[in-house]
Structures are given as C-alpha cells and as structure tokens.
Design a protein around this motif. Sequence first.
Motif, PDB file in Angstrom:
ATOM      1  N   SER A   1       0.708  -1.085  -0.130  1.00 34.41           N
ATOM      2  CA  SER A   1      -0.197  -0.237  -0.199  1.00 34.41           C
ATOM      3  C   SER A   1       0.801   1.147   0.070  1.00 34.41           C
ATOM      4  O   SER A   1       1.710   0.953   0.204  1.00 34.41           O
ATOM      5  CB  SER A   1      -0.755   0.024   1.344  1.00 34.41           C
ATOM      6  N   PRO A   2      -0.167   2.574  -0.209  1.00 34.71           N
ATOM      7  CA  PRO A   2       0.967   3.730  -0.445  1.00 34.71           C
ATOM      8  C   PRO A   2       1.662   4.552   0.931  1.00 34.71           C
ATOM      9  O   PRO A   2       2.506   4.870   1.517  1.00 34.71           O
ATOM     10  CB  PRO A   2       0.220   5.036  -0.715  1.00 34.71           C
ATOM     11  N   GLN A   3       0.685   3.493   2.091  1.00 32.98           N
ATOM     12  CA  GLN A   3       1.166   4.200   3.637  1.00 32.98           C
ATOM     13  C   GLN A   3       2.132   2.884   3.914  1.00 32.98           C
ATOM     14  O   GLN A   3       3.130   4.075   4.520  1.00 32.98           O
ATOM     15  CB  GLN A   3      -0.007   3.377   4.223  1.00 32.98           C
TER      16      GLN A   3
ATOM     17  N   LYS B   1       4.564   2.388   1.858  1.00 33.51           N
ATOM     18  CA  LYS B   1       5.449   2.394   0.989  1.00 33.51           C
ATOM     19  C   LYS B   1       5.928   4.083   1.463  1.00 33.51           C
ATOM     20  O   LYS B   1       7.460   3.771   1.611  1.00 33.51           O
ATOM     21  CB  LYS B   1       5.535   3.058  -0.311  1.00 33.51           C
ATOM     22  N   CYS B   2       5.831   4.564   2.295  1.00 35.62           N
ATOM     23  CA  CYS B   2       6.101   6.341   2.924  1.00 35.62           C
ATOM     24  C   CYS B   2       6.575   5.176   4.175  1.00 35.62           C
ATOM     25  O   CYS B   2       7.630   6.201   4.616  1.00 35.62           O
ATOM     26  CB  CYS B   2       5.069   6.951   3.409  1.00 35.62           C
ATOM     27  N   SER B   3       6.282   4.420   5.226  1.00 32.06           N
ATOM     28  CA  SER B   3       6.798   3.883   5.728  1.00 32.06           C
ATOM     29  C   SER B   3       8.242   3.397   5.974  1.00 32.06           C
ATOM     30  O   SER B   3       9.510   3.209   6.693  1.00 32.06           O
ATOM     31  CB  SER B   3       6.448   2.499   6.190  1.00 32.06           C
TER      32      SER B   3
ATOM     33  N   ARG C   1      10.310   4.372   2.998  1.00 28.53           N
ATOM     34  CA  ARG C   1      11.226   5.307   2.810  1.00 28.53           C
ATOM     35  C   ARG C   1      11.603   5.518   4.336  1.00 28.53           C
ATOM     36  O   ARG C   1      12.949   6.557   3.989  1.00 28.53           O
ATOM     37  CB  ARG C   1      10.369   6.659   1.870  1.00 28.53           C
ATOM     38  N   THR C   2      10.827   5.660   5.026  1.00 28.56           N
ATOM     39  CA  THR C   2      11.248   6.320   6.429  1.00 28.56           C
ATOM     40  C   THR C   2      12.322   5.155   7.490  1.00 28.56           C
ATOM     41  O   THR C   2      13.274   5.793   7.110  1.00 28.56           O
ATOM     42  CB  THR C   2      10.250   6.465   7.403  1.00 28.56           C
TER      43      THR C   2
ATOM     44  N   LYS D   1      15.697   6.501   4.987  1.00 28.64           N
ATOM     45  CA  LYS D   1      16.162   6.717   5.363  1.00 28.64           C
ATOM     46  C   LYS D   1      16.685   7.266   6.908  1.00 28.64           C
ATOM     47  O   LYS D   1      18.123   7.608   6.873  1.00 28.64           O
ATOM     48  CB  LYS D   1      15.544   8.440   6.334  1.00 28.64           C
TER      49      LYS D   1
END
Length: 89
Positions: free
Chosen positions: A21-23, A25-27, A29-30, A33
């Motif tokens: 899910s997009p959520q 994917k955001c996690s 990326r973090t 990082k």
Amino acid sequence: VQHKNISAYQTLVLSENKLISPQMKCSLRTLKKYLPEIANSFKYNDSNGHLEGINNKIKMIKRISFGYRNFTNFRNRILLGFNNKRVAS
C-alpha cells in the motif's frame, strides 16, 4: 529485528515490492532514510532512555512547582524528587 540481524533487515527494507500500500511505501521510505541509525542500534546496546526519563521528571517538577523564588529551592525540589536515585553517572 529481535535477532539484530542487520543484513536481513537491510534486505527486507531495500527490497522492491509492487503489491504494498502507499502507506507502507511511506513507512519503508522512512526506514530507508534512517537505515544507518537503525544499524547502529543493532550494533550497540546503549540507549538514552534513562536520560529522557530524568528530563521528563525534571520538566514535570518544573510544571508543578511554578513560582519558586530562587533556583536553590527549585534544585532542592528536583533532588528531593529523585530521592537517593543516581541522577547522573
């Protein structure tokens, strides 16, 4: 994470998966990082949790004891709040 296996963790975080899910994917990326910092947490057992607890307690005493006339009374209240516990190493 529980076994502190950094290579398995890196493989999992850096792998590409189009079905998430997009959520998520955001996690991911973090997590990518902060990968060097997470790797350090696997390598070393040090934590600043104890120090953060001390800071939190001092801030709580500061909020409760608003209005002390001088710093000495405030300092004594903080030391009394720790009641024979080690404040600093």
